[in-house]
Design an enzyme around this catalytic site. Structure first.
Site, PDB file in Angstrom:
ATOM      1  N   GLU A 120      74.500 -18.821 -74.133  1.00  0.00           N
ATOM      2  CA  GLU A 120      73.609 -17.901 -73.705  1.00  0.00           C
ATOM      3  C   GLU A 120      72.461 -18.561 -74.137  1.00  0.00           C
ATOM      4  O   GLU A 120      71.989 -19.334 -74.725  1.00  0.00           O
ATOM      5  CB  GLU A 120      73.539 -16.903 -75.229  1.00  0.00           C
ATOM      6  N   CYS A 165      64.677 -14.778 -77.087  1.00  0.00           N
ATOM      7  CA  CYS A 165      65.376 -15.091 -75.883  1.00  0.00           C
ATOM      8  C   CYS A 165      64.877 -14.140 -75.239  1.00  0.00           C
ATOM      9  O   CYS A 165      65.000 -13.965 -73.526  1.00  0.00           O
ATOM     10  CB  CYS A 165      66.835 -16.305 -75.604  1.00  0.00           C
ATOM     11  N   THR A 214      68.139 -23.591 -70.594  1.00  0.00           N
ATOM     12  CA  THR A 214      69.244 -23.999 -69.426  1.00  0.00           C
ATOM     13  C   THR A 214      69.959 -25.271 -68.806  1.00  0.00           C
ATOM     14  O   THR A 214      70.863 -25.700 -68.727  1.00  0.00           O
ATOM     15  CB  THR A 214      68.564 -22.910 -68.000  1.00  0.00           C
TER      16      THR A 214
HETATM   17  C1  UN1 Z   1      67.738 -15.380 -79.312  1.00  0.00           C
HETATM   18  O1  UN1 Z   1      66.640 -14.491 -79.175  1.00  0.00           O
HETATM   19  O2  UN1 Z   1      68.440 -16.030 -78.716  1.00  0.00           O
HETATM   20  O3  UN1 Z   1      67.963  -9.037 -79.353  1.00  0.00           O
HETATM   21  C2  UN1 Z   1      68.667 -13.792 -79.749  1.00  0.00           C
HETATM   22  C3  UN1 Z   1      67.489  -9.779 -79.771  1.00  0.00           C
HETATM   23  C4  UN1 Z   1      68.186  -9.761 -80.782  1.00  0.00           C
HETATM   24  C5  UN1 Z   1      68.626 -11.313 -80.731  1.00  0.00           C
HETATM   25  C6  UN1 Z   1      67.716 -12.612 -80.033  1.00  0.00           C
HETATM   26  N1  UN1 Z   1      68.570  -8.807 -81.776  1.00  0.00           N
HETATM   27  O4  UN1 Z   1      65.863  -9.686 -79.930  1.00  0.00           O
END
Ligand code: UN1
Length: 507
Positions: free
Chosen positions: A261, A295, A241
């Site tokens: 993202e 993430c 962030t």
């Molecule tokens: C990320 O951690 O930036 O949904 C992407 C998921 C994976 C992508 C994560 N398909 O955990």
């Protein structure tokens, strides 16, 4: 125990890069690569200077002038070929991802599979860049919209998904007729060389212009060129962030577009009706898998007070069975943290949680693997919190699962939505109305809301991204392709008259 020596690891990397088609040098550069598996340095490769980055943007901008007129299905052929090459070299690229991101080979190859899947998706999309036709209010007129490419797309990607997120952006951008300049995480430069080499081969095999795809290697200062160059129409950035707070206003100040993202602080609600067996597996994979470095990692558990003790005991027991270590050993489920900073950040958050009344139920300790202090392995932690407190609002990019309890469903939703981030969310329940409420406008406020599966492991077919401090962007599937294009509204008059809209009379 892994039996591979450091020299063997170096030659495995060389072989994988060669197989992907990388023919450049791995020596004599200024960019030190490193592996979190052992904490050892790898190759010293050549980084990109700011001047070179600017030249790449210029070349990509020039290439755009022809690429935008190449028929979209023909652009799709490049992506089709990339997907074929990724399929052929899934293991080679998977090895590079494992070495730099520290994933198990199954997860590393799973990441390459996401690339293959988005190539399939984007190939189809290349024949479906649909615009609408609307009824005109005037006789003898046609009203429609057309989607056009926008120009150079700058992709900034993070260490934790070093190649998949790049491919979501690149596959969509290229079929849409844009050109791409990619700045990967400096921690994953070797994976980037492999992924980029495979795309270069695909472009070559299809006889297209190599300048549609460029790779910038280096630290954030070189990546910043993408933020400020007005020829970069869209900056798609994945990261913290904090990074997003800098990227968004800088790009906006020159009226560029951005797709962010950013951080997630993903939670699951577990209702008293939940299938606890299923919930347990979903929670442990989402919270401890990838060493908490997705993430989409589950960071908060909001569990009904009537089942909290039972479920938490089961989670703690499951955590005690997790194999932690060098994931080159295929029995290992939890690999290393990316570096010392990640380890220190985790320890700091655990301390803060304790100060705020939390009780560490399991994990948090460092695990020394292969007698070295250069790598940072850690036991995934579960921390029971008496109430929502400041630390629970922060994203710590490490495996910490905070447990909170609730007594009624409205309280669960309120706890769930109380954090500043809004990426992914889940509910485990057998009660249909709870599930529907969770998915309703008054339910989860996240970009991803799941029922009876965890928060991580999204498929590429859906739009991926989230709300609030997660940044609001959407990439990957569904209609995310529209972000990589501009829309023109067209009115065509074939009436031979000139009736004005809204019935206006003039002359
Ligand atoms: C990320 O951690 O930036 O949904 C992407 C998921 C994976 C992508 C994560 N398909 O955990």
């Amino acid at each position: 125990m892994t039996t591979q020596t450091h020299d063997q690891l170096l030659s495995t990397i060389q072989d994988a890069l060669k197989a992907c088609g990388y023919t450049g040098s791995l020596e004599g550069g200024n960019l030190q690569t490193r592996t979190p598996l052992t904490g050892e340095d790898l190759f010293k490769i050549q980084g990109t200077t700011k001047e070179q980055a600017t030249e790449m943007i210029a070349a990509a901008d020039e290439a755009f002038k022809s690429w935008r007129d190449v028929p979209a299905p023909r652009r799709g052929n490049v992506i089709k070929r990339w997907g074929e090459l990724l399929t052929e070299h899934k293991h080679d690229l998977g090895i590079l991802v494992q070495v730099e991101a520290g994933k198990s080979i199954s997860e590393a190859e799973g990441e390459v599979q996401e690339m293959i899947d988005i190539c399939d998706f984007a190939l189809g999309q290349s024949r479906m860049l649909y615009g609408k036709t609307m009824p005109s209010e005037r006789p003898g007129h046609r009203l429609m919209e057309t989607w056009h490419p926008i120009g150079v797309v700058g992709v900034i990607s993070a260490f934790n998904f070093p190649v998949a997120v790049y491919s979501w952006n690149t596959a969509n951008a290229l079929v849409c007729g844009d050109t791409v300049v990619w700045k990967p995480s400096e921690m994953c430069a070797l994976s980037a060389l492999g992924a980029h080499a495979l795309l270069a081969r695909a472009i070559d095999d299809c006889g297209e212009d190599q300048n549609i795809s460029h790779l910038i290697l280096g630290d954030r200062t070189v990546g910043e060129v993408l933020l400020d160059d007005p020829r970069v129409e869209l900056v798609s950035a994945t990261g913290s962030t904090r990074m997003g707070r800098e990227v968004a206003p800088r790009v906006a100040s020159r009226f560029g577009r951005y797709l962010l993202e950013l951080g997630g602080n993903n939670a699951a609600i577990v209702s008293p009706t939940a299938d606890l067996d299923l919930a347990l597996r979903g929670i442990v994979f989402a919270a401890a898998g990838t060493a908490g470095q997705r993430c989409t990692t589950m960071r908060r558990l909001i569990v009904h007070e009537s089942i909290a003790d039972k479920l938490v005991d089961q989670i703690v027991a499951a955590y005690k069975t997790l194999t932690i270590g060098d994931p080159r050993d295929e029995s290992v489920l939890v690999g290393p943290l990316v570096n010392q900073g990640a380890f220190d950040g985790m320890q700091k958050s655990l301390e803060a949680a304790k100060e705020q009344g939390g009780e560490v139920l399991v994990g948090g300790n460092r695990v020394i693997v292969d007698d070295t202090e250069k790598s940072f392995y850690v036991e995934p932690a579960v921390v029971r919190m008496p109430e929502q407190s400041e630390i629970v609002h922060n994203e710590t990019f490490a495996p910490i699962l905070y447990v909170l309890t609730y007594s009624d469903f409205d309280e669960a939703i309120a706890l769930h939505n109380a954090v500043p981030q809004g990426l992914s969310s889940a509910i485990f329940t057998q009660d249909n109305s709870e599930a529907e409420l969770f998915l309703s406008a008054s339910g989860s406020d996240c970009g991803i809301a799941n029922v009876n599966i965890g928060t991580s492991g999204a498929e590429i077919g859906g739009a991926f991204g989230g709300e609030k401090e997660t940044g609001g962007g959407r990439e990957s599937g569904s209609d995310a392709w529209k972000t990589y294009m501009r829309r023109a509204t067209n009115t065509i008059n074939y009436s031979g008259e000139l009736p004005l809209a809204q019935g206006v009379k003039f002359l």
